[in-house]
Design a protein around this motif. Structure first.
Motif, PDB file in Angstrom:
ATOM      1  N   VAL A 144      -2.213   6.891   5.831  1.00 14.82           N
ATOM      2  CA  VAL A 144      -3.644   6.753   6.167  1.00 14.82           C
ATOM      3  C   VAL A 144      -3.801   5.236   6.333  1.00 14.82           C
ATOM      4  CG1 VAL A 144      -5.839   7.270   5.454  1.00 14.82           C
ATOM      5  CG2 VAL A 144      -4.180   8.670   4.439  1.00 14.82           C
ATOM      6  N   PHE A 170      -4.615   9.456  10.413  1.00 20.60           N
ATOM      7  CA  PHE A 170      -3.637  10.178   9.473  1.00 20.60           C
ATOM      8  C   PHE A 170      -2.506  10.715   9.967  1.00 20.60           C
ATOM      9  CE2 PHE A 170      -2.561  14.481   7.267  1.00 20.60           C
ATOM     10  CZ  PHE A 170      -2.132  13.707   5.957  1.00 20.60           C
ATOM     11  N   MET A 217      -9.958   5.605  11.122  1.00 22.14           N
ATOM     12  CA  MET A 217      -8.982   6.270  10.280  1.00 22.14           C
ATOM     13  C   MET A 217      -8.066   7.250  11.143  1.00 22.14           C
ATOM     14  SD  MET A 217      -9.533   8.133   6.473  1.00 22.14           S
ATOM     15  CE  MET A 217     -10.016   9.565   7.187  1.00 22.14           C
ATOM     16  N   PHE A 256       3.006   8.530  -0.331  1.00 19.30           N
ATOM     17  CA  PHE A 256       1.786   8.144   0.324  1.00 19.30           C
ATOM     18  C   PHE A 256       1.660   6.585   0.520  1.00 19.30           C
ATOM     19  CE2 PHE A 256       0.881  11.838  -2.321  1.00 19.30           C
ATOM     20  CZ  PHE A 256      -0.106  12.586  -1.421  1.00 19.30           C
ATOM     21  N   HIS A 292      -4.425  -0.791   5.329  1.00 22.08           N
ATOM     22  CA  HIS A 292      -5.641  -0.812   5.687  1.00 22.08           C
ATOM     23  C   HIS A 292      -6.243  -2.212   5.748  1.00 22.08           C
ATOM     24  CE1 HIS A 292      -5.708  -1.223   1.260  1.00 22.08           C
ATOM     25  NE2 HIS A 292      -6.674  -2.153   1.445  1.00 22.08           N
ATOM     26  N   THR A 344       0.639  -1.278  -0.131  1.00 15.73           N
ATOM     27  CA  THR A 344       0.332   0.003  -0.069  1.00 15.73           C
ATOM     28  C   THR A 344       0.899   1.142   0.104  1.00 15.73           C
ATOM     29  OG1 THR A 344      -0.207  -0.155   2.416  1.00 15.73           O
ATOM     30  CG2 THR A 344      -2.124  -1.112   1.009  1.00 15.73           C
ATOM     31  N   SER A 375      -6.472   2.760   7.686  1.00 20.56           N
ATOM     32  CA  SER A 375      -7.973   2.668   7.621  1.00 20.56           C
ATOM     33  C   SER A 375      -8.366   1.218   8.214  1.00 20.56           C
ATOM     34  CB  SER A 375      -8.552   3.008   6.434  1.00 20.56           C
ATOM     35  OG  SER A 375      -8.307   4.298   6.037  1.00 20.56           O
ATOM     36  N   ARG A 391     -10.205   7.278   1.470  1.00 20.05           N
ATOM     37  CA  ARG A 391      -9.222   7.449   0.816  1.00 20.05           C
ATOM     38  C   ARG A 391      -9.207   8.560  -0.311  1.00 20.05           C
ATOM     39  NH1 ARG A 391      -6.911   2.278  -1.504  1.00 20.05           N
ATOM     40  NH2 ARG A 391      -7.024   1.938   0.748  1.00 20.05           N
ATOM     41  N   PHE A 411      -1.202   3.780   2.334  1.00 15.56           N
ATOM     42  CA  PHE A 411      -2.460   3.705   2.681  1.00 15.56           C
ATOM     43  C   PHE A 411      -2.922   2.084   3.251  1.00 15.56           C
ATOM     44  CE2 PHE A 411      -2.922   6.737  -0.632  1.00 15.56           C
ATOM     45  CZ  PHE A 411      -3.590   7.696  -0.064  1.00 15.56           C
TER      46      PHE A 411
END
Length: 150
Positions: free
Chosen positions: A107, A86, A84, A69, A73, A63, A109, A123, A71
């Motif tokens: 991020v 950040f 979530m 970046f 999850h 991810t 999640s 997202r 993500f």
């Protein structure tokens, strides 16, 4: 979707604990932060179980999407809430991103398995804001989590 509806003020953090430098240590640090600032602990799901689910997902498809970046999850059966976090790292953290560059924006999640659209919507809302280079520069220059949320 408005970011303030998705992200609690307490779920914004500045600084990412890279632990031993492994991806798993980074995710564990993010997950620990999420447990500390949310009602996730009340769900009764062991943090190690969630960490294992996230790490299995990372093995399938990383991810760390590039351009700073990541993500991480998980979709979790029976989860009652949406969670979530950040997290911002000014220096950047090695997260084995596809472009091999450090990650500045994380991020994390967690959603119920039957509601994957919420994951995508959250997202997308963050990315709309962070796709603007000036917004990324401003966030990286801020000195507190509260200022980032504001």
């Amino acid at each position: 979707m408005k970011l303030s509806f998705l992200l609690q003020r307490e779920a914004v953090t500045l600084g990412v604990d890279s632990g031993d430098g492994s991806k798993k240590a980074v995710i564990k640090g993010l997950l620990d932060s999420l447990y500390a600032c949310s009602s996730l602990k009340e769900e009764g799901i062991d943090p190690d179980t969630i960490l294992d689910i996230i790490m299995r997902r990372e093995e399938e498809l990383p991810t760390g999407v590039g351009e700073g970046f990541a993500f991480p999850h998980a979709r979790i059966n029976g989860l009652k809430g949406f969670y979530m976090l950040f997290a911002v790292s000014r220096e950047g953290v090695d997260f084995q991103s596809i472009d091999h560059k450090p990650v500045n924006f994380f991020v994390l999640s967690l959603v119920e398995s039957s509601n994957p659209n919420l994951l995508l919507q959250s997202r997308a809302a963050l990315m709309r804001f962070l796709q603007v280079a000036e917004n990324r520069r401003k966030v990286l220059a801020l000195d507190s989590a509260g200022a980032i949320w504001d």
